[in-house]
Write an enzyme that holds these catalytic residues in place. Sequence first.
Site, short mmCIF file in Angstrom:
data_model
loop_
_atom_site.label_atom_id
_atom_site.label_comp_id
_atom_site.label_asym_id
_atom_site.label_seq_id
_atom_site.Cartn_x
_atom_site.Cartn_y
_atom_site.Cartn_z
N TYR A 165 0.85 -1.19 0.00
CA TYR A 165 0.00 0.00 0.00
C TYR A 165 0.88 1.24 0.00
CZ TYR A 165 -3.29 3.60 1.53
OH TYR A 165 -4.04 4.74 1.62
N LYS A 204 5.64 9.04 8.93
CA LYS A 204 5.52 8.47 10.27
C LYS A 204 6.61 8.94 11.24
CE LYS A 204 2.80 4.53 8.67
NZ LYS A 204 1.49 4.96 9.13
N ASP A 251 9.25 2.55 -0.74
CA ASP A 251 8.28 3.19 0.15
C ASP A 251 8.66 2.80 1.57
OD1 ASP A 251 6.18 3.95 1.73
OD2 ASP A 251 4.61 3.23 0.38
#
Length: 433
Positions: free
Chosen positions: A146, A269, A241
Site C-alpha cells: 500500500y 511516520k 516506500d
Amino acid sequence: MAPSYQKSKEMFEQAQMFIPGGVNSPVRAFKSVGLNPPFIAKANGARMWDVDGNEYIDYVCSWGPLILGHRHPAVMHAIQRCLERGTTYGAPTDLELTLAQMVVEALPSVEMVRMVNSGTEATMSALRLARAYTNRNKIIKFEGNYHGHHDSLLIKAGSGALTHGVPTSPGVPENIAANTINARYNDLELLEKIFSEIGQEVAAVIVEPMAGNMGVVPPAEGFLQGIRKLCDQYGALLIFDEVITGFRLSYGGAQAYYNVMPDLTCLGKIIGGGLPVGAYGGRKEIMQMISPAGPVYQAGTLSGNPLAMTAGIATLEQLQQPGVYQELDRKSALLAQGMAQAAKAAGVEVTFNRVQSLQCCFFTKHQVNDFASASTSNTKHYAIFFKSMLDQGIYLAPAQFEAAFVSLAHSDSDIERTVEAAFNAFKAVAQSQ
C-alpha cells in the site's frame, strides 16, 4: 466483568452523522473485527485511555510513528518550545534544514530530500518525478503493498499475469489504471517476465522493501537485489516506500538493513515524531528536477511545518542513542516468542512474521510470503482474538492485515501481561472452532 464502551458507542453514532463512516481513515471504524471503535481520550508511554476510562497497552502506536511511545518527554519539550514561537509561517525555517540534513546523513541513498505532509503525498510526488526523469509512463507495484490513496496506486491486478491494472476504487480513471502493472511480492520470476515485455516503458518500480500493509511480510532472499538489477538493466527507477520501515528497521531504514539502494525513497511516520509529515528523497540529479530547481511541480503550504520538523528532530535524536535498535529487537522478540508459546499452549495454529520491531500473527498454518498466502489467514479467528485482547486491555490493529508495533516505551512487564492476555484470547479462538 467486561469493560464498558458506552461513551465510545455514543460518540461513534454521533460521528457518523458528520463524518463519512464516522472516522477519518477507514480502518479506524473497526469494521473488519465487527466492533465499534473506542474513542481515545489520552495516552502516555505505552498506554492509552478511552473516553470510558478503559486502559490499553498500545501496539498500534498511531500506526508506527510513536517508536518512542506516547508523549516522550524530549519530544514534548521540543514541541512546547516550538509552539511558543509559532505554529506555521509558510516560509523557510532552520528546522527544515536540520531535519533534511539528518535524513540525508541517515539514509545511504538519499542526497536531497523534499518535505511534504503525508506518506500519500510523498509516493504521489515520487512517481511524478520518476515519470518526468525517465520520460516514461508505466509503473510497477506489488499486490499487498500500500502506497497511499492516489489514483495511480489504487489499482488491483487484471485477469492475467501481465494485464494492466484495473481501478479498486470508483473515481479512478481507467486510463490511469492502464499505466499501472501489478506484480506478485517476492515473485522475481514474474517481474522478470513483465520487464521482458514492457521494460522500455517502465518509469519506476515502487515497493515496500518489507511489506507492512498485508501484515508483516519480509522480502525473500535476493528479491530486492533482483528488482534493483532489473531496474538498472531497463533504465527504470527503483522507489522504496519506507513510510513504515524508515527509521523503524534501522536508523538507515530498510535500505541499510537489507543493503539495497533505491533511486528514490518515500518517508513518513517516524520523521514527524507523531505529527503529520511525509518526505521523498534520492539522488541529487533526480531531485533537482523538482520545482523551483527544475520543471516538476510540487508544492505545499504546510510542508516543513515547524511543529512536525521539531518533533521529527527530537525523535531522531533519541534514535541515535547507542543500543536503541538492539533494545527494540529484544523487546519485539520477547513478545513474538511469548505469543507463539501462548498460541501453541492454547492449541491454535498460527504463523508469526517478525522483522525487528514489527510483527504480525496470521491465523493460518501456511508460511506467509505474499498477498495470496496472507489471504489464507482466518479473519474470523482474528476478530475473536482481537475482541478478547481489547477486553483485556491490549490494543492491537483492528484488522488482520496490519502490523503490531513495539516501542521503546513497552516494558518487559507490559509484554508479559500481553502474553498472558494472548493465551486467553487464543483459548477463545480454540473454543470457537
